[in-house]
Design an enzyme around this catalytic site. Structure first.
Site, PDB file in Angstrom:
ATOM      1  N   CYS A 109       1.468  14.203   1.662  1.00 52.88           N
ATOM      2  CA  CYS A 109       0.473  13.078   1.985  1.00 52.88           C
ATOM      3  C   CYS A 109      -0.230  13.286   3.154  1.00 52.88           C
ATOM      4  O   CYS A 109      -1.177  14.206   3.329  1.00 52.88           O
ATOM      5  CB  CYS A 109       1.478  11.731   1.977  1.00 52.88           C
ATOM      6  SG  CYS A 109       0.261  10.187   1.926  1.00 52.88           S
TER       7      CYS A 109
ATOM      8  N   HIS B 280       4.055  12.191  -3.500  1.00 52.82           N
ATOM      9  CA  HIS B 280       5.152  12.044  -3.011  1.00 52.82           C
ATOM     10  C   HIS B 280       6.407  12.724  -3.990  1.00 52.82           C
ATOM     11  O   HIS B 280       7.127  11.874  -4.235  1.00 52.82           O
ATOM     12  CB  HIS B 280       5.508  10.806  -2.360  1.00 52.82           C
ATOM     13  CG  HIS B 280       4.613  10.355  -1.314  1.00 52.82           C
ATOM     14  ND1 HIS B 280       5.066  10.581   0.218  1.00 52.82           N
ATOM     15  CD2 HIS B 280       3.575   9.352  -1.083  1.00 52.82           C
ATOM     16  CE1 HIS B 280       4.131   9.984   0.963  1.00 52.82           C
ATOM     17  NE2 HIS B 280       3.295   9.458   0.286  1.00 52.82           N
TER      18      HIS B 280
ATOM     19  N   GLU C 290       9.121  13.805  -2.938  1.00 51.63           N
ATOM     20  CA  GLU C 290      10.367  13.260  -2.445  1.00 51.63           C
ATOM     21  C   GLU C 290      10.848  11.798  -2.884  1.00 51.63           C
ATOM     22  O   GLU C 290      11.995  11.459  -3.052  1.00 51.63           O
ATOM     23  CB  GLU C 290      10.521  13.440  -0.956  1.00 51.63           C
ATOM     24  CG  GLU C 290       9.819  12.120  -0.231  1.00 51.63           C
ATOM     25  CD  GLU C 290       8.158  11.958  -0.226  1.00 51.63           C
ATOM     26  OE1 GLU C 290       7.703  12.883  -0.844  1.00 51.63           O
ATOM     27  OE2 GLU C 290       7.804  10.882   0.231  1.00 51.63           O
TER      28      GLU C 290
END
Ligand code: MN
Length: 263
Positions: free
Chosen positions: A131, A233, A235
């Site tokens: 990001c 993202h 994660e």
């Protein structure tokens, strides 16, 4: 019989001697994770920490500093770097004036992020930008930005989803043969999206490896493959137990192991 016993004892001794050597070879690489700051608090998502752990690295959060000496001290101790998401980047750093729609800027973090990335790449430390991290990677290496997608890109789709972080809200087209395509084993996949900014002109030596259907850049990689970034993202998925995007972190950890072995 006595001889057999002797042979077994020898084998056991050899095995015991071998254990510390193999344990040393399997030492996990240390992965630095960039952070943000809120007042007097260092801020970093556990999502990043958990993803690095799950991929086999030792996560170490690098507190914000604008001291070059401190950054150097950290870079001497880490084997890989994850640049995390966060605030907008000051447009003065990529040769633009601020859009009316520019969000919060954290000047110290801008200095810290760009210094970390430039110095890490110079040292040969692998970098994975996520990001804001992909944007900082691009800016640090000479690219620029779209400061605000809705006001600058006519016909853009929604890149700020109103759904959980573990939900893929728009698709991306991945370039065949790219790092991301190889790691994810596909050329089209749904990703999550929490950004109003994006990479503009791509830095020299980098190529675009994934785009959203509206043309917004969703992944880049360097020619040597040692630094790469994604606009979504991964994660957020890994944290919730969905390992679709874990190979991206595993790849960083693998590059970091190589770096550690050769330093
Ligand atoms: Mn997006």
């Amino acid at each position: 019989m006595k001889r057999l016993f002797k042979n077994i004892s020898f084998l056991l001794a050899a095995l015991l001697l071998a254990i510390p050597v193999s344990a040393q070879n399997q030492k996990k690489p240390v992965i630095g994770i960039s952070c943000s700051i809120d007042g007097t608090t260092v801020e970093v998502g556990m999502t990043y920490v958990k993803s690095v752990r799950k991929a086999g690295g030792i996560p170490v959060v690098i507190p914000i500093t604008t001291s070059e000496k401190e950054i150097d001290e950290y870079l001497d101790r880490i084997d890989g770097l994850v640049m995390t998401g966060g605030e907008d980047v000051s447009p003065l750093l990529f040769g633009q004036e601020p859009s009316r729609f520019l969000g919060e800027v954290v000047p110290d973090r801008d200095i810290y992020d760009l210094m970390l990335i430039r110095k890490a790449i110079k040292k040969g430390i692998p970098v994975f930008g996520i990001c804001r991290g992909i944007q900082c990677l691009n800016i640090a290496m000479g690219g620029d930005m779209i400061q605000d997608i809705p006001s600058e890109v006519p016909g853009a789709i929604q890149h700020r989803q109103n759904a959980p972080r573990s939900y893929g809200s728009h698709t991306i087209e991945i370039v065949k043969g790219s790092l991301v395509a190889k790691l994810l084993g596909t050329e089209k996949i749904a990703v999550n999206s929490f950004h109003h900014q994006a990479c503009g002109k791509v830095a020299p030596g980098y190529k675009v490896t994934a785009k959203a259907p509206d043309g917004i850049i969703e992944a880049i990689e360097s020619a040597d493959g040692k630094s790469f970034g994604v606009q979504f993202h991964p994660e957020g998925f890994v944290y919730s137990g969905n390992n679709t995007f874990l190979p991206l972190f595993k790849h960083l950890v693998s590059l970091a192991s190589d770096y550690s072995a050769n330093k």
